[in-house]
Design an enzyme around this catalytic site. Structure first.
Site, PDB file in Angstrom:
ATOM      1  N   PHE A 240     -59.689 -54.773  41.577  1.00  0.00           N
ATOM      2  CA  PHE A 240     -59.910 -53.411  42.070  1.00  0.00           C
ATOM      3  C   PHE A 240     -59.617 -53.267  43.552  1.00  0.00           C
ATOM      4  O   PHE A 240     -60.183 -52.419  44.229  1.00  0.00           O
ATOM      5  CB  PHE A 240     -61.348 -52.947  41.765  1.00  0.00           C
ATOM      6  CG  PHE A 240     -61.858 -53.343  40.417  1.00  0.00           C
ATOM      7  CD1 PHE A 240     -61.025 -53.296  39.306  1.00  0.00           C
ATOM      8  CD2 PHE A 240     -63.164 -53.770  40.239  1.00  0.00           C
ATOM      9  CE1 PHE A 240     -61.477 -53.667  38.049  1.00  0.00           C
ATOM     10  CE2 PHE A 240     -63.625 -54.148  38.983  1.00  0.00           C
ATOM     11  CZ  PHE A 240     -62.784 -54.099  37.894  1.00  0.00           C
ATOM     12  N   GLY A 468     -56.475 -57.877  34.013  1.00  0.00           N
ATOM     13  CA  GLY A 468     -57.265 -57.370  32.894  1.00  0.00           C
ATOM     14  C   GLY A 468     -56.691 -56.078  32.358  1.00  0.00           C
ATOM     15  O   GLY A 468     -57.205 -55.513  31.396  1.00  0.00           O
ATOM     16  N   THR A 469     -55.601 -55.617  32.979  1.00  0.00           N
ATOM     17  CA  THR A 469     -55.074 -54.304  32.616  1.00  0.00           C
ATOM     18  C   THR A 469     -53.995 -54.355  31.545  1.00  0.00           C
ATOM     19  O   THR A 469     -53.638 -53.328  30.982  1.00  0.00           O
ATOM     20  CB  THR A 469     -54.516 -53.616  33.865  1.00  0.00           C
ATOM     21  OG1 THR A 469     -53.670 -54.547  34.535  1.00  0.00           O
ATOM     22  CG2 THR A 469     -55.623 -53.197  34.799  1.00  0.00           C
ATOM     23  N   ASN A 607     -47.184 -48.461  26.735  1.00  0.00           N
ATOM     24  CA  ASN A 607     -48.185 -48.785  25.714  1.00  0.00           C
ATOM     25  C   ASN A 607     -49.369 -47.822  25.864  1.00  0.00           C
ATOM     26  O   ASN A 607     -50.259 -48.031  26.682  1.00  0.00           O
ATOM     27  CB  ASN A 607     -48.647 -50.242  25.873  1.00  0.00           C
ATOM     28  CG  ASN A 607     -49.626 -50.655  24.791  1.00  0.00           C
ATOM     29  OD1 ASN A 607     -50.435 -49.852  24.320  1.00  0.00           O
ATOM     30  ND2 ASN A 607     -49.558 -51.906  24.381  1.00  0.00           N
ATOM     31  N   PRO A 608     -49.369 -46.749  25.069  1.00  0.00           N
ATOM     32  CA  PRO A 608     -50.398 -45.718  25.240  1.00  0.00           C
ATOM     33  C   PRO A 608     -51.825 -46.221  25.018  1.00  0.00           C
ATOM     34  O   PRO A 608     -52.760 -45.682  25.596  1.00  0.00           O
ATOM     35  CB  PRO A 608     -50.029 -44.646  24.202  1.00  0.00           C
ATOM     36  CG  PRO A 608     -48.945 -45.200  23.379  1.00  0.00           C
ATOM     37  CD  PRO A 608     -48.367 -46.403  24.058  1.00  0.00           C
ATOM     38  N   GLN A 614     -56.725 -47.970  30.609  1.00  0.00           N
ATOM     39  CA  GLN A 614     -56.632 -48.011  32.064  1.00  0.00           C
ATOM     40  C   GLN A 614     -57.154 -46.713  32.692  1.00  0.00           C
ATOM     41  O   GLN A 614     -57.912 -46.731  33.657  1.00  0.00           O
ATOM     42  CB  GLN A 614     -55.161 -48.236  32.456  1.00  0.00           C
ATOM     43  CG  GLN A 614     -54.894 -48.254  33.943  1.00  0.00           C
ATOM     44  CD  GLN A 614     -55.293 -49.564  34.579  1.00  0.00           C
ATOM     45  OE1 GLN A 614     -55.673 -50.506  33.900  1.00  0.00           O
ATOM     46  NE2 GLN A 614     -55.245 -49.616  35.884  1.00  0.00           N
ATOM     47  N   GLY A 678     -46.205 -45.695  37.902  1.00  0.00           N
ATOM     48  CA  GLY A 678     -47.465 -46.436  37.902  1.00  0.00           C
ATOM     49  C   GLY A 678     -48.603 -45.667  37.263  1.00  0.00           C
ATOM     50  O   GLY A 678     -48.666 -44.444  37.349  1.00  0.00           O
ATOM     51  N   GLY A 680     -51.876 -47.357  37.368  1.00  0.00           N
ATOM     52  CA  GLY A 680     -53.042 -48.183  37.689  1.00  0.00           C
ATOM     53  C   GLY A 680     -54.235 -47.441  38.250  1.00  0.00           C
ATOM     54  O   GLY A 680     -55.360 -47.625  37.800  1.00  0.00           O
ATOM     55  N   GLU A 681     -54.015 -46.616  39.266  1.00  0.00           N
ATOM     56  CA  GLU A 681     -55.150 -46.076  40.009  1.00  0.00           C
ATOM     57  C   GLU A 681     -55.381 -44.580  39.833  1.00  0.00           C
ATOM     58  O   GLU A 681     -56.409 -44.055  40.250  1.00  0.00           O
ATOM     59  CB  GLU A 681     -54.972 -46.410  41.493  1.00  0.00           C
ATOM     60  CG  GLU A 681     -55.243 -47.871  41.768  1.00  0.00           C
ATOM     61  CD  GLU A 681     -54.515 -48.414  42.988  1.00  0.00           C
ATOM     62  OE1 GLU A 681     -55.154 -48.611  44.009  1.00  0.00           O
ATOM     63  OE2 GLU A 681     -53.292 -48.642  42.919  1.00  0.00           O
TER      64      GLU A 681
HETATM   65 MO1  MOS Z   1     -54.860 -50.399  44.936  1.00  0.00          MO
HETATM   66  S1  MOS Z   1     -56.797 -50.902  45.493  1.00  0.00           S
HETATM   67  O1  MOS Z   1     -53.929 -49.919  46.288  1.00  0.00           O
HETATM   68  O2  MOS Z   1     -54.267 -51.770  44.189  1.00  0.00           O
END
Ligand code: MOS
Length: 714
Positions: A240, A468-469, A607-608, A614, A678, A680-681
């Site tokens: 994280f 883990g993602t 991959n939905p 995520q 992306g 991820g966040e």
């Molecule tokens: Mo994010 S905490 O910029 O991987």
């Protein structure tokens, strides 16, 4: 050719390893003659070490050796590109001098036969200090104006005349939002196991999402050739934002291992995750926003004050999305940085965007309310058709569709706009709130290698990470799809610094960076084999023949992918989303998220199933930030008073609402290969604001200071 694997909701290829406990994490590595290290840490927040008395620790059971400044090697300074221009991580190698800058700063390592013996002995070390009062509050010290975020993004921006526009605005607000210090708190605490395989060769098992960077840091500090340091990390139990930068424990473990001539393992206890592995800085964000009669934004000022440690210059970049998320002719974004006697902050779960978009999206909600315009309508009226900060078109932006689809799924039309108007049968107040989500869509240089083995399996390697993602799974999908073979025939390997270079895992760029490398290597492999065989062989016997004829055991192909600079110059790359939540506030002032609907435009979905997971995790982080998370330093001593998971609350399964998460799933024509951006966040971004806005709708209370705990609602 198999049917395309891209877009399939496959389960995790590493799932079985994980649920059977066979996935090995950094702290689990055993080495012959392994010893355990415990960090010696400062107990004051500001001043100087006068004397360290080691005698009680030395005679404690099991102690093998103690590393302090007195017997430590002189580490070479961190490489400049990792410390300049507001880069995250520590800017100084450990044990430089006797100065103390925060509570928990590392003074050395006690090495013992067991973890418990090491921890006990470290507690016996007596340090004499010359103490000064620590500065721990944003109002304590003089701020500076930092210029850049990680040497790239400018932190001060201005266009038009904000004051003039505010003076004549029909609707305006002028308020301050604030967010506390927060800590990453992955389940897996930081761990490193360091072994000198030869006097000039190191093997390190570390929980890191930056194996190549750590290799560079360690090699540099000890003056070794880079290839003499090998970093291995096959699984990470959450990061994280932590675990990606230079913190001092790895160098200290390596120095301690050399001192005692045995492999040394240092695993953090939970409190050390609060003072030795970064954190999100506190922010105070002054927002002035003005709109004309029709609800068109005319002025936006977002002025952030945040903090860093005395020996670093990392700035939480709160204002960067405010420059361009909405169309507005007069904009001012600024950041001020205060140096406090607290551990060095670093990126955490959408650094800048998470706290910054909280302020921006609450401000939009406040202004929409005072102008009596529906919050979704207000956002659509101020839709940015291009990036007005960079003066560029978007690469692809389907945010309008996100608003529309999410509002429909949620049932936004049923919202009563009058605060406090909706209740459950048992008397809890019901609120509907929404917010926009946005996150930059980056891409980095990355390499991969693909190897065709005799048994017609293909091994693909890249020095990337699995936090883990789902990297193992998505990269296997990309490889198998490119090769046209079943996913079971592909083995994707990561987490070894001997594999081809891949970027630190962060900034939501892993998939968009590493997938093009993986696919490129697989295409090259296909070509190579086809050249040898006159075609891609579809049976093993044929393949064995080719290998025999070519005199090789395997056929290998490499590929390096680069971001397309021309496209990056021309277009502005972001992912987008709209999220809607229903929050109930009970009679005791406890707010709970009951329902969350999010629709996201993140380019092509690979991959939905994993993407949904995520985004769900991201939203939960956002809800956690809205309602629970807060690291509290004691004003007098600078100590963190809640450095444990009993007092520092994070959401758990019981706090999980019903989710409806959906994707626009349109490939971005300006991203490479698949057109994936992306993911991820972005799930975190907007979530705290959606909750705060829903709480306003439920109660009529506008809480601008996170977390929104019951005391602020009663
Ligand atoms: Mo994010 S905490 O910029 O991987």
């Amino acid at each position: 050719m198999s049917a395309t694997l891209i877009g399939q909701p496959l389960t995790r290829v590493d799932g079985k390893l994980k649920v059977t406990g066979k996935a090995t994490y950094a702290a689990e590595f055993q080495r012959p003659k392994l010893a355990y290290g415990a960090l010696i840490q400062t107990t004051i927040g500001n001043g100087r070490v006068v004397k360290i008395d080691l005698s009680p620790a030395k005679s404690a059971p099991g102690v093998i050796g103690i590393l302090t400044r007195g017997n430590a090697p002189q580490f070479k300074a961190y490489p400049e590109d990792l410390t300049k221009n507001g880069a995250p991580g520590e800017s100084r190698v450990p044990l430089q001098d006797d100065n103390v800058y925060w509570v928990g700063q590392h003074l050395g390592v006690v090495v013992a036969e067991t973890f418990e013996q090491a921890m006990h002995a470290a507690s016996l070390v007596r340090v004499q200090y010359e103490a000064k009062p620590p500065l721990v509050s944003l109002t304590d010290a003089n701020p500076v104006q930092p210029e850049k975020f990680i040497g790239r993004e400018r932190l001060q921006a201005k266009r038009g005349d904000v004051n003039a526009a505010l003076a004549t605005a029909a609707h305006k607000i002028d308020v301050v939002y604030s967010t506390p210090i927060e800590n990453h708190n992955p389940i897996e605490t930081t761990s490193t196991t360091v072994e000198w395989e030869a006097p000039d060769r190191l093997l390190i098992h570390e929980s890191t999402r930056g194996i190549k960077q750590l290799q560079k840091i360690v090699a540099n500090a000890f003056g070794l050739p880079r290839e003499n340091v090998r970093i291995i990390c096959k699984f990470i139990g959450g990061a994280f934002g932590s675990k990606g930068f230079q913190w001092s424990h790895t160098l200290l473990a390596a120095a301690a291992a050399r001192l005692v001539q045995r492999p040394v393992k240092i695993t953090f206890a939970r409190p050390q995750m609060f003072d030795s592995a970064g954190q999100r800085a506190r922010t105070e964000q002054h927002f002035s926003l003005g709109a004309d009669q029709t609800g068109k934004l005319v002025a936006l000022r977002h002025a952030t004050t945040t903090h860093c440690s005395p020996v670093s210059e990392y700035t939480e970049p709160c204002g960067n999305m405010s420059r361009m998320l909405y169309s507005c002719p007069n904009v001012e974004v600024s950041h001020r940085l205060v140096r406090l006697n607290l551990t060095t902050p670093c990126p955490m779960r959408a650094p800048g965007e998470a706290p910054g978009v909280f302020a921006l999206e609450c401000a939009l909600d406040e202004l929409a309310h005072s102008a009596d315009i529906d919050p979704v309508d207000f956002r659509v009226r101020n839709y940015a058709e291009s990036n007005e900060y960079e003066n560029k078109p978007w690469s692809n932006k389907k945010l309008r569709q996100c608003y529309q689809r999410a509002a429909e799924k949620f049932g936004w039309s049923k919202r009563n706009k009058k605060p406090g108007a909706m209740r459950t049968v048992d008397g809890a107040q019901i609120g509907f709130g929404m917010a926009t989500a946005i996150y930059p869509a980056g891409q980095r240089t990355a390499g991969a290698t693909a190897i065709l083995n005799k048994d017609k399996t293909v091994t693909v390697r890249s020095a990337t990470h699995e936090t883990g993602t789902g990297s193992y799974t998505t990269m296997s999908q990309c490889a198998a799809d490119t090769l046209g073979i079943p996913i079971e025939k592909v083995r994707f390997e990561l987490g070894d610094s001997e594999f081809p270079e891949a970027p630190n895992n962060g900034g939501s760029w892993l998939t968009s960076s590493v997938a093009p490398a993986v696919m490129g290597a697989c295409r090259e492999l296909k070509k190579k084999v086809a050249d040898l065989a006159g075609g891609w062989p579809n049976d093993s016997a044929h393949l064995a023949n080719i290998l025999a004829r070519s005199g090789q055991d395997q056929i290998q192909a490499d590929f390096n992918s680069e971001p397309n600079r021309e496209e990056r110059e021309k277009f502005s790359f972001f992912s987008y989303g709209a999220l809607f939540v229903e929050v109930h506030v009970d009679l005791l002032g406890q707010a709970r998220v009951k329902r969350a609907v999010g629709v996201y435009d993140m380019g092509r979905m690979i991959n939905p199933r994993l993407a949904r997971s995520q985004i769900m995790g991201g939203m939960l982080f956002g809800f956690s930030m809205a309602l629970m998370e807060e690291t509290i330093p004691d004003e007098k001593t600078g100590r963190i008073v809640n450095s444990n998971l009993a007092d520092y609350h994070v959401v758990v399964h019981a706090d999980t609402p019903t989710f409806d998460i959906d994707f626009i799933n349109e490939p971005d024509p300006h991203m490479p290969d698949l057109g994936a951006r992306g993911i991820g966040e972005i799930g975190i971004v907007g979530a705290p604001a959606a909750v705060a806005n829903a709480i306003f709708n439920a109660t009529g209370k506008r809480v601008r200071d996170l977390p929104i705990t019951p005391d602020k609602l009663t």
